[in-house]
Design a protein around this motif. Structure first.
Motif: not given
Ligand SMILES: [Fe+2]
Length: 394
Positions: A54, A84, A143, A147
């Protein structure tokens, strides 16, 4: 006192930042066995393989496809697998089914990462990026760091809910912090400024900076530790409805909750699962993995309360923070002057501003240089799997 330096990016070091952050995600996964990459024990926990794919999809979709001339998409089916929640970018595999994907395999996902990294590095070497593209890259890097923290949560959940309680690592995963004496810091009534200002990256939800009025309050210099929390358990805190919100009390009963997530009462002793395996509770470590209902109930039992996010931020230069995300008594709402970006990026934060609660600070699992005192994390009040703790106010 403690504030992370904002992740500052300029075009010269952009490539190095990119390489370091991308490599770190893979380092976090290095101790895993191949089977650990694939499972999804609950909806909130994504398979590590999915996180790796992702975060790669994010760079491919938002940077390479629209901006790198001649870029060839790695696999057009991956948009469905690794999107997502971006409605703007199309349909996707439902969240609960991420753990059902035996393909793409772990090896495929690592190949996908290598392909996108090679192209990203070629793209960044061209240099001369426009300001809006640099902002998008900064968002992609932040980002990926978010994660990285989720990877720790999810790996801990996957291994900590395996009956064998396998350790993630036999080495120290997070350094222990020095224990500080508890005092209550008095904050005088008055007008305070809240929200991000200055140079460097921030998320859109930290803006606009604005004034707020606070009544006098006293805030603890330390977090509630396991020994403190054990008193609440031993005083039958989980059996007395008076400490709990109605929704929290429903949660206690339906879940038969008796202690924080990962705690087990074994042979007359409280043990908990850590990334080093099952261990006896460390009484001096800050309590972790409690939800908003538990944090509020504990505060009520103490005759105190949680800080609002404004109180937390106004006082944050006067205490150490960074071991646990700290539940606040604030709903996650837009600040005055908050603006959603147009397009898919506008879906990053704003659409979650309902039924979520704000947490402030950062945790042991937060990558270095990722947080700051204006950072607004948010989770649903029932969730426990994040590294969350309690700071009291009276
Ligand atoms: Fe994401």
């Amino acid at each position: 006192m403690k504030e992370f330096e904002t992740l500052k990016i300029n075009t010269e070091n952009l490539l190095n930042q990119y390489k370091n952050i991308r490599a770190h995600s893979e380092e976090i996964c290095r101790p895993l066995e191949i089977e650990d990459y694939v499972v999804q024990p609950i909806v909130d926990v994504s398979p590590p393989k999915w996180h790796l794919g992702h975060t790669t999809w994010f760079f491919e979709t938002f940077i390479l496809i629209p901006n790198f001339k001649g870029y060839k998409e790695y696999n057009s089916q991956y948009n469905f697998v690794f999107n997502s929640y971006y409605e703007t970018v199309g349909a996707r595999v439902v969240r609960t089914d991420r753990g059902n994907l035996s393909r793409p395999s772990v090896a495929d996902v690592y190949r996908y990462r290598a392909y996108v990294d090679e192209k990203m590095e070629a793209f960044l070497q061209i240099g001369d990026l426009k300001e809006d593209l640099i902002s998008l890259l900064e968002l992609g890097l932040n980002h990926e760091q978010q994660h990285q923290e989720l990877l720790y949560y999810d790996i801990k959940y996957i291994l900590g809910h395996n009956p064998l309680f396998p350790p993630y690592s036999n080495k120290v995963v997070f350094e222990k912090k020095e224990i500080q004496a508890t005092e209550f810091i008095t904050m005088k009534e008055g007008i305070y400024e809240i929200g991000f200002q200055g140079e460097g990256f921030s998320f859109d939800n930290e803006s606009a900076r604005h004034k707020c009025y606070l009544e006098t309050y006293e805030i603890s210099s330390t977090l509630v530790n396991n020994a403190d929390y054990l008193h609440f358990i031993e005083d039958e805190g989980y059996s007395d409805f008076r400490h709990w919100h109605s929704e929290g009390w429903d949660w206690v009963k339906t879940q038969n909750a008796k202690a924080p997530l990962y705690w087990h009462f074994i042979d007359e002793k409280w043990m908990y699962y850590t990334l080093n395996g099952l261990q006896e509770i460390d009484p001096l470590a800050p309590v972790c993995h409690i939800n908003f209902y538990e944090a509020s109930a504990y505060a009520a039992w103490k005759g105190m309360r949680l800080p609002t996010e404004q109180e937390w931020e106004a006082a944050s230069d006067r205490f150490n923070w960074g071991e646990r995300w700290e539940w606040t008594n604030s709903a996650y709402l837009p600040y005055p002057g908050f603006k959603k970006e147009p397009g898919a990026i506008g879906e990053y934060n704003g659409k979650f501003m309902v039924n979520q609660w704000v947490l402030r600070g950062s945790s042991d699992a937060t990558p270095k240089n990722h947080s700051r005192k204006t950072y607004r994390n948010f989770f649903h009040p029932r969730l426990q799997w994040q590294f969350s703790g309690i700071r009291l106010v009276k």
